[in-house]
Design a protein around this motif. Structure first.
Motif, mmCIF file in Angstrom:
data_model
loop_
_atom_site.group_PDB
_atom_site.id
_atom_site.type_symbol
_atom_site.label_atom_id
_atom_site.label_comp_id
_atom_site.label_asym_id
_atom_site.label_seq_id
_atom_site.Cartn_x
_atom_site.Cartn_y
_atom_site.Cartn_z
ATOM 1 N N ASP A 31 0.615 -0.971 0.103
ATOM 2 C CA ASP A 31 0.086 -0.158 0.041
ATOM 3 C C ASP A 31 0.951 1.300 0.133
ATOM 4 O OD1 ASP A 31 -2.044 1.710 0.356
ATOM 5 O OD2 ASP A 31 -2.261 1.533 2.295
ATOM 6 N N ARG A 32 1.910 1.457 0.925
ATOM 7 C CA ARG A 32 2.828 2.454 1.093
ATOM 8 C C ARG A 32 4.224 1.875 1.587
ATOM 9 N NH1 ARG A 32 -0.118 5.404 5.561
ATOM 10 N NH2 ARG A 32 -1.254 3.344 5.753
ATOM 11 N N ALA A 33 5.140 2.688 1.308
ATOM 12 C CA ALA A 33 6.596 2.270 1.683
ATOM 13 C C ALA A 33 7.302 3.570 1.903
ATOM 14 C CB ALA A 33 7.237 1.338 0.780
ATOM 15 N N TYR A 34 7.745 3.749 3.139
ATOM 16 C CA TYR A 34 8.647 4.737 3.601
ATOM 17 C C TYR A 34 9.988 4.552 3.837
ATOM 18 C CZ TYR A 34 4.078 6.540 4.153
ATOM 19 O OH TYR A 34 2.692 7.185 4.057
ATOM 20 N N VAL A 37 14.607 8.582 7.312
ATOM 21 C CA VAL A 37 16.150 8.985 8.000
ATOM 22 C C VAL A 37 15.895 9.396 9.278
ATOM 23 C CG1 VAL A 37 18.085 10.480 7.730
ATOM 24 C CG2 VAL A 37 17.142 9.340 5.729
ATOM 25 N N ASN A 38 16.154 8.725 10.317
ATOM 26 C CA ASN A 38 15.488 8.901 11.538
ATOM 27 C C ASN A 38 16.800 9.629 12.794
ATOM 28 O OD1 ASN A 38 17.055 6.667 12.090
ATOM 29 N ND2 ASN A 38 15.190 5.305 12.324
ATOM 30 N N GLU A 39 17.393 10.444 12.133
ATOM 31 C CA GLU A 39 18.545 10.855 12.792
ATOM 32 C C GLU A 39 18.278 12.726 12.705
ATOM 33 O OE1 GLU A 39 23.199 10.751 13.820
ATOM 34 O OE2 GLU A 39 22.413 10.243 11.718
ATOM 35 N N PHE A 40 18.087 13.339 13.709
ATOM 36 C CA PHE A 40 17.861 14.961 13.810
ATOM 37 C C PHE A 40 19.328 15.284 13.784
ATOM 38 C CE2 PHE A 40 17.513 19.031 15.556
ATOM 39 C CZ PHE A 40 16.728 19.633 14.404
ATOM 40 N N GLU A 269 8.987 16.074 4.674
ATOM 41 C CA GLU A 269 7.804 15.201 5.164
ATOM 42 C C GLU A 269 7.722 14.737 6.609
ATOM 43 O OE1 GLU A 269 5.321 14.177 3.471
ATOM 44 O OE2 GLU A 269 5.725 14.667 1.322
ATOM 45 N N PRO A 270 6.686 14.754 7.404
ATOM 46 C CA PRO A 270 6.859 14.588 8.769
ATOM 47 C C PRO A 270 7.484 13.185 9.089
ATOM 48 C CG PRO A 270 4.575 14.109 7.842
ATOM 49 C CD PRO A 270 5.161 14.756 6.630
ATOM 50 N N TRP A 271 7.500 12.195 8.329
ATOM 51 C CA TRP A 271 7.877 10.928 8.851
ATOM 52 C C TRP A 271 9.583 10.808 8.319
ATOM 53 C CZ3 TRP A 271 9.646 9.175 4.032
ATOM 54 C CH2 TRP A 271 9.045 9.659 2.784
ATOM 55 N N SER A 272 10.083 11.769 8.073
ATOM 56 C CA SER A 272 11.514 11.795 7.920
ATOM 57 C C SER A 272 12.279 13.034 8.111
ATOM 58 C CB SER A 272 11.912 11.079 6.369
ATOM 59 O OG SER A 272 13.324 10.961 6.194
#
Length: 296
Positions: A31-34, A37-40, A269-272
Motif C-alpha cells: 500500500d505504502r512504503a517509507y 532517515v531517523n537522525e535529527f 515530510e513529517p515521517w523523515s
C-alpha cells in the motif's frame, strides 16, 4: 486499508541511520512504503549567526565518512562571500584532499559495504555477510581494501592535519603548503592503491557478467541525473557548473552553483528528517497537469 506493517530497522549498508516501513494490503500487495532517515542533525539552524570563517570546521561534522566534502563546500562558500579567488596551488591542494576523500569513501563502500554481498553472495548467511566474512573468505583482498582506504585517509591527514574533520581549507585558500617529503610519501603508496582499484574494477566486471539478468531487472527505472560537470560535460567532483538531465538523457538545466535555489526547491515530510529536493520547473509542470486533469 493497511492490513500489516513491516519495519526494517536498522537499515544496513548505509552510512547513517535509517529504517524502512512497508504498509501491506489485505492481498499482500504494498500500500505504502517509507524510507525514514531517523537522525535529527539541525546544522542549518544552529549555524545561523555563526561567523562565516567558522563554517569549514563546523560543517565538516555533518559526516564522519565524508567530512572533506562538507569542509570544502563551506570553504568555497566563504570564497564567494568574501570575494576571494584562491590561487591555483591552493585549489589543486583542495582538490587533492578531495580525491583522498573519494578514494577512502568509495573504497570503503565498494569493498567493506557492498563487497560482502558481491563477493560472498546475496544468499550467504547474514551473520557472515560482513567484513569479518570477507576476512575469512579472502584475507589478502580484505587487507588490500583496508590499505586502500588508509591511503585515501593519509592524503586527508597529510593536508588537513587529521583523517576526520580536517582543518585545511579557509576562505581564500588553504592554511598550509604541501612539502616535498609529504608529496613523496603520497606518491610512494599510489602504485599499490591503483593496483587494488584495478582488482575492484575486475571484480565488478566479472560479477556483472555473471549476474546480468538480475542487473537488468532489479531496481531498474528511468531517472534523471544531477551533478557537477566540466565545460565539455565530463564528470567533475570539485568545481564546475551543475547539470541536470532528464530521464531521456536530454539536458534540462545547466547553471553555476550559486544559482542552485533558482532551480531547486526543498520539501520535507513529517515521517523523515531527510529533505526532498525537487526541480522547480518539474513541480510547476506537474501542478499544471493536475489542474488540467481536475478541470476535465
Amino acid at each position: 486499508m493497511t492490513a500489516r506493517k513491516i519495519t526494517i530497522e536498522p537499515v544496513t549498508r548505509i552510512e547513517g541511520h535509517a529504517k524502512v516501513t512497508i504498509h501491506m494490503k489485505e492481498d499482500n500487495t504494498v500500500d505504502r512504503a517509507y524510507m525514514h532517515v531517523n537522525e535529527f542533525r539541525g546544522f542549518e539552524k544552529f549555524c545561523e549567526g555563526r561567523l562565516y570563517f567558522e563554517m569549514p570546521q563546523i560543517t565538516a561534522r555533518i559526516c564522519g565518512i565524508c567530512p572533506v566534502s562538507h569542509h570544502l563546500a563551506a570553504a568555497k562558500a566563504g570564497d564567494a562571500l568574501s570575494g576571494q579567488t584562491p590561487p591555483r596551488p591552493a585549489n589543486l591542494l583542495r582538490e587533492l584532499m578531495h580525491m583522498g576523500q573519494v578514494i577512502q569513501s568509495h573504497g570503503m563502500h565498494f569493498f567493506e559495504l557492498a563487497g560482502p554481498d558481491l563477493l560472498l553472495g546475496f544468499d550467504a548467511n547474514p551473520e557472515t555477510r560482513n567484513i569479518i566474512g570477507l576476512i575469512n573468505a579472502n584475507p589478502d583482498l580484505t587487507v588490500k581494501a583496508v590499505q586502500l582506504r588508509k591511503f585515501g585517509q593519509e592524503i586527508i591527514k597529510t593536508l588537513g592535519g587529521r583523517r576526520i574533520h580536517p582543518v585545511f581549507a579557509i576562505p581564500g585558500g588553504v592554511n598550509k603548503a604541501l612539502t616535498l617529503q609529504e608529496r613523496d610519501d603520497i606518491l610512494k603508496n599510489s602504485d599499490a592503491a591503483i593496483a587494488t582499484l584495478r582488482i575492484g574494477l575486475q571484480i565488478i566486471k566479472d560479477w556483472a557478467q555473471k549476474n546480468m539478468e538480475d542487473i537488468n531487472k532489479f531496481a531498474v527505472f528511468p531517472t534523471g541525473y544531477f551533478g557537477l560537470t566540466t565545460p565539455d560535460n565530463g564528470l567533475e567532483l570539485y568545481d564546475g557548473d551543475i547539470r541536470l538531465i532528464g530521464r531521456d538523457g536530454a539536458q534540462l538545466e545547466r547553471f553555476p552553483v550559486a544559482n542552485y535555489l533558482d532551480h531547486i526547491q526543498e520539501h520535507v515530510e513529517p515521517w523523515s528528517y531527510l529533505k526532498f529536493p525537487f526541480y522547480k520547473k518539474w513541480d510547476i509542470l506537474t501542478e499544471s497537469i493536475a489542474s488540467v486533469r481536475s478541470d476535465a
